[in-house]
Design a protein around this motif. Structure first.
Motif, PDB file in Angstrom:
ATOM      1  N   SER A 284       3.934  -0.736   1.159  1.00  0.00           N
ATOM      2  CA  SER A 284       4.221   0.442   0.343  1.00  0.00           C
ATOM      3  C   SER A 284       4.493   0.080  -1.114  1.00  0.00           C
TER       4      SER A 284
ATOM      5  N   VAL B  27       9.041  -3.038   9.859  1.00  0.00           N
ATOM      6  CA  VAL B  27       9.534  -2.213   8.747  1.00  0.00           C
ATOM      7  C   VAL B  27       9.421  -2.978   7.435  1.00  0.00           C
ATOM      8  N   LEU B  28       9.772  -4.260   7.444  1.00  0.00           N
ATOM      9  CA  LEU B  28       9.628  -5.074   6.228  1.00  0.00           C
ATOM     10  C   LEU B  28       8.172  -5.155   5.791  1.00  0.00           C
ATOM     11  N   PHE B  29       7.263  -5.328   6.752  1.00  0.00           N
ATOM     12  CA  PHE B  29       5.835  -5.355   6.444  1.00  0.00           C
ATOM     13  C   PHE B  29       5.393  -4.035   5.815  1.00  0.00           C
TER      14      PHE B  29
ATOM     15  N   LEU C 156       7.256  -1.821   4.274  1.00  0.00           N
ATOM     16  CA  LEU C 156       7.855  -1.707   2.933  1.00  0.00           C
ATOM     17  C   LEU C 156       7.084  -2.537   1.920  1.00  0.00           C
ATOM     18  N   TRP C 157       6.687  -3.745   2.313  1.00  0.00           N
ATOM     19  CA  TRP C 157       5.909  -4.616   1.425  1.00  0.00           C
ATOM     20  C   TRP C 157       4.577  -3.951   1.073  1.00  0.00           C
TER      21      TRP C 157
ATOM     22  N   THR D 196      10.811  -4.633  15.406  1.00  0.00           N
ATOM     23  CA  THR D 196      10.815  -3.421  14.591  1.00  0.00           C
ATOM     24  C   THR D 196      11.237  -3.734  13.161  1.00  0.00           C
ATOM     25  N   SER D 197      12.232  -4.593  12.986  1.00  0.00           N
ATOM     26  CA  SER D 197      12.669  -4.977  11.633  1.00  0.00           C
ATOM     27  C   SER D 197      11.552  -5.663  10.870  1.00  0.00           C
ATOM     28  N   ALA D 198      10.846  -6.563  11.529  1.00  0.00           N
ATOM     29  CA  ALA D 198       9.724  -7.251  10.874  1.00  0.00           C
ATOM     30  C   ALA D 198       8.635  -6.254  10.492  1.00  0.00           C
TER      31      ALA D 198
END
Length: 166
Positions: free
Chosen positions: A150, A143-145, A147-148, A139-141
């Motif tokens: 976005s 979310v980072l993807f 965000l990137w 899930t963290s990975a």
């Protein structure tokens, strides 16, 4: 009724090209036409998302900021549609936006509903819960993807507005 091309989430074209109004006095024909329009929006959205994801995975093609549009681009495109003062176009834009958000939300990324469904299906198939740490890491990975993507979309939107492309 169709709007070609559309800019909703997945950046297909920066400008509203035309609006074609289709009418029918037969409710069955009207529902068929509405279903066809919905199917077209769904397929355009899905194909655009798959194209962006494959470009990301392969590492070729334009950067994500040039191939997708984020909230800034959507607001700009929405204001262009509203400026036409055509309520049919506004309603079609809202419908296309809704379909687009639904398709994106169904993607199997853990931060989205589609990803949560993948975890539920994995639990159903294996008969046990997915390891908490593994789920949090995935899930963290994701979310980072997201965000990137976005941030890339926002930068691309601002660049497109400044260059006059949007």
């Amino acid at each position: 009724t169709s709007i070609e091309p559309q800019t909703i989430g997945v950046f297909l074209s920066p400008k509203l090209a035309r609006i074609e109004k289709l009418k029918s006095n037969n409710p069955i024909v009207a529902m068929t036409m509405a279903w066809q329009y919905l199917s077209d929006i769904f397929m355009q959205t899905l194909n655009g998302i798959l194209s962006v994801l494959s470009t990301f995975l392969v590492g070729s093609g334009p950067p994500p900021g040039q191939s997708i549009s984020g909230p800034i681009g959507l607001i700009k495109q929405g204001s262009n549609v509203v400026a036409t003062k055509d309520w049919t176009a506004v309603l079609l834009f809202a419908a296309a936006l809704s379909v687009n958000l639904g398709v994106i939300n169904a993607l199997p990324l853990p931060a989205l509903d589609g990803g949560q469904l993948v975890f539920v299906l994995a639990e159903a198939l294996t008969g046990r819960k997915v390891d908490q740490r593994l789920q949090e890491g995935i899930t963290s990975a994701a979310v980072l993807f997201l965000l990137w993507v976005s941030v890339s979309a926002a930068i691309g939107d601002v660049g497109n507005i400044l260059s006059g492309a949007l």
